[in-house]
Scaffold this active site. Structure first.
Site, PDB file in Angstrom:
ATOM      1  N   ASP A 123      -1.723  -7.799   2.138  1.00 57.55           N
ATOM      2  CA  ASP A 123      -0.899  -6.767   1.827  1.00 57.55           C
ATOM      3  C   ASP A 123      -1.538  -5.229   1.939  1.00 57.55           C
ATOM      4  O   ASP A 123      -0.855  -4.356   1.926  1.00 57.55           O
ATOM      5  CB  ASP A 123      -0.152  -6.535   0.620  1.00 57.55           C
ATOM      6  N   ASP A 183       6.489 -12.615   5.260  1.00 57.23           N
ATOM      7  CA  ASP A 183       6.079 -11.267   4.796  1.00 57.23           C
ATOM      8  C   ASP A 183       5.057 -10.582   5.566  1.00 57.23           C
ATOM      9  O   ASP A 183       5.086  -9.591   6.199  1.00 57.23           O
ATOM     10  CB  ASP A 183       6.034 -10.863   3.593  1.00 57.23           C
TER      11      ASP A 183
END
Length: 409
Positions: A123, A183
């Site tokens: 991330d 994601d």
């Protein structure tokens, strides 16, 4: 295979709205966003001061959500959501032209810089590109450029050439060998940007490899996306397809469908690979034609959640979808009007029925998001990434309504 033109006439009639009304609603929502952001900027330092930090742990720097008792939940830079608040402030500065929002954005962006070296997280893209990337797009600050490129180097260390994709999580090693989640498509934007800024094509090649691997293995015949695909690092083959945040392995987790739509739209922007555009169009068709999509177009947290219509909604998924549809409308002439009407309807619904009251919700803007329903975490609450993508969608809508090009890089 779903057809892109099969959205019902009844829904199409709901999507129509006078341009003047849309403009007024956008202005009203932006005014509310300023009121809420000012409150959030007051609340965050107080919440940070009140939160005890264990020895060796990082202090909180960004707001994430509200606790079950209604207190402001703040997180350290290591949290995957830490970059959304500074990014939101950058977007607000763009929307209003007010220097005070850029000043605040710079302060909170600086708090994320250490994440450019976090090799333990896929991330890095969310954290660094939503903050430093947004800041660089608006200011061209050379120090931001260096942070972006370094973050891309860091993210690249998680790429396995045999698998052809970036590893998502390091946790739950007893469950997955090499997990890749939908994601992760969102983190590729950092890599594309780093190639533009540095001239190093290795970042671009990794992003394309990951996107193609995801396109080939993450989707069902109806173009819904699995949440998690586990790979064998020796062969690069799929071991299993599962979920972590969805209702079931074969269900369509709503935010995951939003990530897929946004991710492949963005990948087409960066590569002009028509396979990515076609994938985004088919994901859009899946979402818009789904029989469980509510009339206000704000999805339940999972399209196949067992308790529909009594399941929680996910406003964050709706905001992500709307922002993606605005961009997709600029690449798909045949469906452009449909995508814009759909996005406008989502934004009308969110603006009218899912926003906080002025001075409420500790300063968050958008209500009724769902974070991790299977873990009973962040259900029917405001979440900072919902505000980020909602603001991005508001800006994209305003640009399209006034005949301007979208600010994407």
């Amino acid at each position: 295979m779903m057809k892109l033109h099969t959205l019902g006439l009844g829904l199409l009639s709901l999507l129509a709205a006078p341009a003047l009304g849309q403009s007024a609603l956008t202005k009203k929502t932006l005014k509310l966003a300023e009121t809420q952001a000012a409150l959030l900027l007051e609340q965050v330092p107080l919440a940070v001061q009140q939160k005890a930090v264990a020895p060796g742990k990082l202090p909180p720097v960004s707001p994430r959500s509200l606790t079950p008792t209604g207190e402001l939940a703040v997180v350290p830079s290591k949290d995957w959501t830490s970059g959304f608040f500074p990014g939101y402030l950058w977007l607000l500065s763009e929307a209003t032209g007010q220097p005070k929002w850029q000043t605040a954005a710079r302060t909170y962006t600086a708090n994320i810089e250490r994440e450019k070296l976090d090799v333990t997280s896929h991330d890095v893209g969310f954290k660094v590109y939503c903050s430093f990337g947004s800041g660089y797009r608006l200011t061209h600050d050379p120090t931001y450029r260096e942070v972006i490129v370094q973050a891309a180097r860091t993210l690249s260390t998680r790429f396995n050439p045999k698998v052809g994709a970036i590893r998502s999580w390091d946790h739950h090693r007893e469950t997955w060998g090499y997990p890749v989640i939908i994601d992760n498509m969102m983190n590729l934007e950092l890599l594309f940007a780093a190639t533009r800024l540095s001239g190093d094509s290795s970042f671009y090649k990794i992003a394309v490899s990951h996107a193609t691997k995801t396109l080939n293995n993450h989707f069902r015949p109806d173009f819904s996306s699995y949440h998690v695909v586990d790979y064998d690092t020796l062969t690069g083959n799929v071991v299993k397809r599962t979920t972590h945040q969805g209702a079931a392995n074969e269900s369509a987790w709503a935010r995951g469908q939003g990530w897929a739509l946004y991710g492949f739209t963005m990948c087409y922007r960066e590569t002009k690979n028509k396979a990515y555009l076609a994938q985004a169009e088919q994901v859009a068709a899946f979402i818009m034609n789904h029989p469980n999509l509510p009339k206000d177009l704000v999805p339940y947290w999972d399209f196949n959640a067992p308790g529909i219509p009594k399941e929680p909604r996910d406003a964050s998924a709706a905001a992500i979808m709307a922002s993606a549809l605005y961009e997709l409308s600029t690449y798909s002439p045949a469906s452009a009007a449909l995508y814009r009407r759909t996005a406008n309807k989502i934004m009308d619904s969110l603006s009218k029925h899912y926003t906080a009251k002025p001075g409420g919700s500790r300063g968050f803007l958008l209500l009724h998001s769902t974070g991790h329903k299977p873990a009973n975490s962040e259900i029917d609450v405001p979440i900072i990434y919902a505000d980020y993508y909602f603001m991005e969608a508001l800006l994209r809508r305003r640009s399209l309504d006034t005949g301007k090009q979208l600010s994407l890089r």
